[in-house]
Design an enzyme around this catalytic site. Sequence first.
Site, PDB file in Angstrom:
ATOM      1  N   THR A   1      -0.551  10.566  -7.925  1.00 29.97           N
ATOM      2  CA  THR A   1       0.831  10.618  -8.412  1.00 29.97           C
ATOM      3  C   THR A   1       0.934  10.240  -9.894  1.00 29.97           C
ATOM      4  O   THR A   1       0.119   9.447 -10.387  1.00 29.97           O
ATOM      5  CB  THR A   1       1.700   9.637  -7.585  1.00 29.97           C
ATOM      6  N   ASP A   2       1.962  10.758 -10.545  1.00 27.41           N
ATOM      7  CA  ASP A   2       2.198  10.379 -11.954  1.00 27.41           C
ATOM      8  C   ASP A   2       2.558   8.902 -12.082  1.00 27.41           C
ATOM      9  O   ASP A   2       2.515   8.333 -13.174  1.00 27.41           O
ATOM     10  CB  ASP A   2       3.290  11.268 -12.585  1.00 27.41           C
ATOM     11  N   GLU A   3       2.913   8.268 -10.952  1.00 28.65           N
ATOM     12  CA  GLU A   3       3.332   6.867 -11.029  1.00 28.65           C
ATOM     13  C   GLU A   3       2.194   5.919 -11.382  1.00 28.65           C
ATOM     14  O   GLU A   3       2.433   4.766 -11.731  1.00 28.65           O
ATOM     15  CB  GLU A   3       3.972   6.439  -9.715  1.00 28.65           C
TER      16      GLU A   3
ATOM     17  N   TYR B   1       3.341   0.327  -4.353  1.00 31.18           N
ATOM     18  CA  TYR B   1       2.933   1.685  -3.960  1.00 31.18           C
ATOM     19  C   TYR B   1       2.046   2.318  -5.025  1.00 31.18           C
ATOM     20  O   TYR B   1       0.938   2.791  -4.751  1.00 31.18           O
ATOM     21  CB  TYR B   1       4.173   2.563  -3.694  1.00 31.18           C
TER      22      TYR B   1
ATOM     23  N   LYS C   1      -1.915   3.550  -5.063  1.00 36.83           N
ATOM     24  CA  LYS C   1      -2.411   4.900  -5.397  1.00 36.83           C
ATOM     25  C   LYS C   1      -3.447   4.805  -6.534  1.00 36.83           C
ATOM     26  O   LYS C   1      -4.468   5.496  -6.513  1.00 36.83           O
ATOM     27  CB  LYS C   1      -1.257   5.822  -5.815  1.00 36.83           C
TER      28      LYS C   1
HETATM   29  O1  DAU Z   1       6.566  10.569  -9.184  1.00 34.69           O
HETATM   30  C1  DAU Z   1       5.921  10.898  -7.986  1.00 34.69           C
HETATM   31  C2  DAU Z   1       6.436   9.997  -6.907  1.00 34.69           C
HETATM   32  O2  DAU Z   1       7.764  10.430  -6.635  1.00 34.69           O
HETATM   33  C3  DAU Z   1       5.594  10.006  -5.649  1.00 34.69           C
HETATM   34  O3  DAU Z   1       4.342   9.465  -5.935  1.00 34.69           O
HETATM   35  C4  DAU Z   1       6.262   9.159  -4.582  1.00 34.69           C
HETATM   36  O4  DAU Z   1       5.547   9.244  -3.371  1.00 34.69           O
HETATM   37  C5  DAU Z   1       7.687   9.651  -4.360  1.00 34.69           C
HETATM   38  O5  DAU Z   1       8.336   8.769  -3.468  1.00 34.69           O
HETATM   39  C6  DAU Z   1       8.441   9.683  -5.672  1.00 34.69           C
HETATM   40  O6  DAU Z   1       8.695   8.338  -6.155  1.00 34.69           O
HETATM   41  P1  DAU Z   1      10.126   7.856  -6.647  1.00 34.69           P
HETATM   42  O7  DAU Z   1      10.226   6.404  -6.436  1.00 34.69           O
HETATM   43  O8  DAU Z   1      10.426   8.389  -8.014  1.00 34.69           O
HETATM   44  O9  DAU Z   1      11.042   8.697  -5.586  1.00 34.69           O
HETATM   45  P2  DAU Z   1      12.409   8.346  -4.865  1.00 34.69           P
HETATM   46  O10 DAU Z   1      12.904   9.628  -4.311  1.00 34.69           O
HETATM   47  O11 DAU Z   1      12.263   7.201  -3.935  1.00 34.69           O
HETATM   48  O12 DAU Z   1      13.350   7.917  -6.062  1.00 34.69           O
HETATM   49  C7  DAU Z   1      13.638   8.799  -7.112  1.00 34.69           C
HETATM   50  C8  DAU Z   1      14.601   8.144  -8.064  1.00 34.69           C
HETATM   51  O13 DAU Z   1      15.866   8.016  -7.400  1.00 34.69           O
HETATM   52  C9  DAU Z   1      14.226   6.724  -8.459  1.00 34.69           C
HETATM   53  O14 DAU Z   1      14.584   6.521  -9.812  1.00 34.69           O
HETATM   54  C10 DAU Z   1      15.064   5.843  -7.557  1.00 34.69           C
HETATM   55  C11 DAU Z   1      16.322   6.666  -7.341  1.00 34.69           C
HETATM   56  N1  DAU Z   1      16.996   6.484  -6.045  1.00 34.69           N
HETATM   57  C12 DAU Z   1      16.260   6.681  -4.913  1.00 34.69           C
HETATM   58  C13 DAU Z   1      16.838   6.540  -3.664  1.00 34.69           C
HETATM   59  C14 DAU Z   1      16.041   6.751  -2.406  1.00 34.69           C
HETATM   60  C15 DAU Z   1      18.339   6.159  -5.991  1.00 34.69           C
HETATM   61  O15 DAU Z   1      19.015   6.001  -7.026  1.00 34.69           O
HETATM   62  N2  DAU Z   1      18.918   6.002  -4.755  1.00 34.69           N
HETATM   63  C16 DAU Z   1      18.219   6.159  -3.590  1.00 34.69           C
HETATM   64  O16 DAU Z   1      18.811   5.974  -2.493  1.00 34.69           O
END
Ligand code: DAU
Length: 344
Positions: free
Chosen positions: A127-129, A151, A155
């Site tokens: 992942t880019d993270e 997380y 990774k």
């Molecule tokens: O960048 C790649 C990564 O993208 C992957 O390695 C991860 O497995 C994947 O979960 C994802 O990570 P993020 O933490 O960026 O994804 P998430 O969808 O959980 O969150 C995206 C953005 O949205 C982050 O800035 C947090 C925000 N968010 C997320 C959720 C679930 C909200 O504002 N509200 C929310 O309820």
Amino acid sequence: MSRTLLVTGGAGFIGTNFVRYWMENYPDDRIVVLDALTYAGNPANMEELRNDSRFRFYPGRIEDFTVVEGIFRWERISHVLNFAAESHNDRSLMDPTGLISSNVTGVSILLECSRKYGAERMLHVSTDEVYGEIESGLFRETDPLEPRTPYSAGKASGELQVRAHQIAYGTKSLVTRGSNTFGPFQFPEKILPFFITRAMQDKMLPLYGDGNQVRDWIFVRDHCSGIATALLKGEIGQVYNVGGGNERPNIEVTKMVLQALSKPETLIKRIPDPRGASHDKRYALNTEKIEKLGWKPSATFEEALGKTVQWYVDHRFWWEEIVNSTRYRQFVKAFYGPYLGEDL
Ligand code: DAU
């Protein structure tokens, strides 16, 4: 010559899409899926493949050496793709130790078996993270690993196993680092499927902090074709960024979801950022290296988001079973309860 691919995590989001992508494009190959069927892996994702003679499924964990070794012996695996991972930042903040066995130990076991049984290639999907956040500019593959959540640290640790095995034993391994992926079959905990399914139920969308965090979005099919390109044309021991080149702040993405579903913006509920200091502000990838192998993403963000929203509209039965389950409700209550009150 035909190949036999071991796809770990093949019942999860990107793995499921990859299996379909590969079967369509390389019909002479066999696919063996190993999946632990944790909360995010769903046997329903593989239902239509059950009777395909090119496909075989083993339930099990990549951190179980006996199971993994048995598959290598029995199936004569030529290529390994590791999609299996605990992949949710929010869950990792609630339980920072639970991810280590799959994201680190499991990777090491796959590498060991790939070496021992002479796999032609082992591709680890990362992942880019692992880079941490970047204020401006784009991450290159040579940038340091500076993960900031349990997380992404898991990774990064998995990636270091790949690197060390490759150097120490000559294991034929390589790594891809993908950006934020979206599309059909994504478990409704990541922002897009979470917000799409909640908006469809007229529930509040909990937006963290100011909503100005930026993610680089890639449609799952483009991510799969990037992984396939790296697998077939990438150089052993190398790392390839796979990014969509679609940078968007969360607030903009949220509004696009509401617009696509004709729902009002009053459903947006800004909440104090539960990720706190570890919330990465921005990710963005330089993809020149994989483009030199002939890959480019093809979907525009608008078009791919539209297709994704439509998939959730058409597959209500798929996500309703998940969101109505006790396990899912418990997670939402534990994580969002303090912010959403009764609107869970
Ligand atoms: O960048 C790649 C990564 O993208 C992957 O390695 C991860 O497995 C994947 O979960 C994802 O990570 P993020 O933490 O960026 O994804 P998430 O969808 O959980 O969150 C995206 C953005 O949205 C982050 O800035 C947090 C925000 N968010 C997320 C959720 C679930 C909200 O504002 N509200 C929310 O309820």
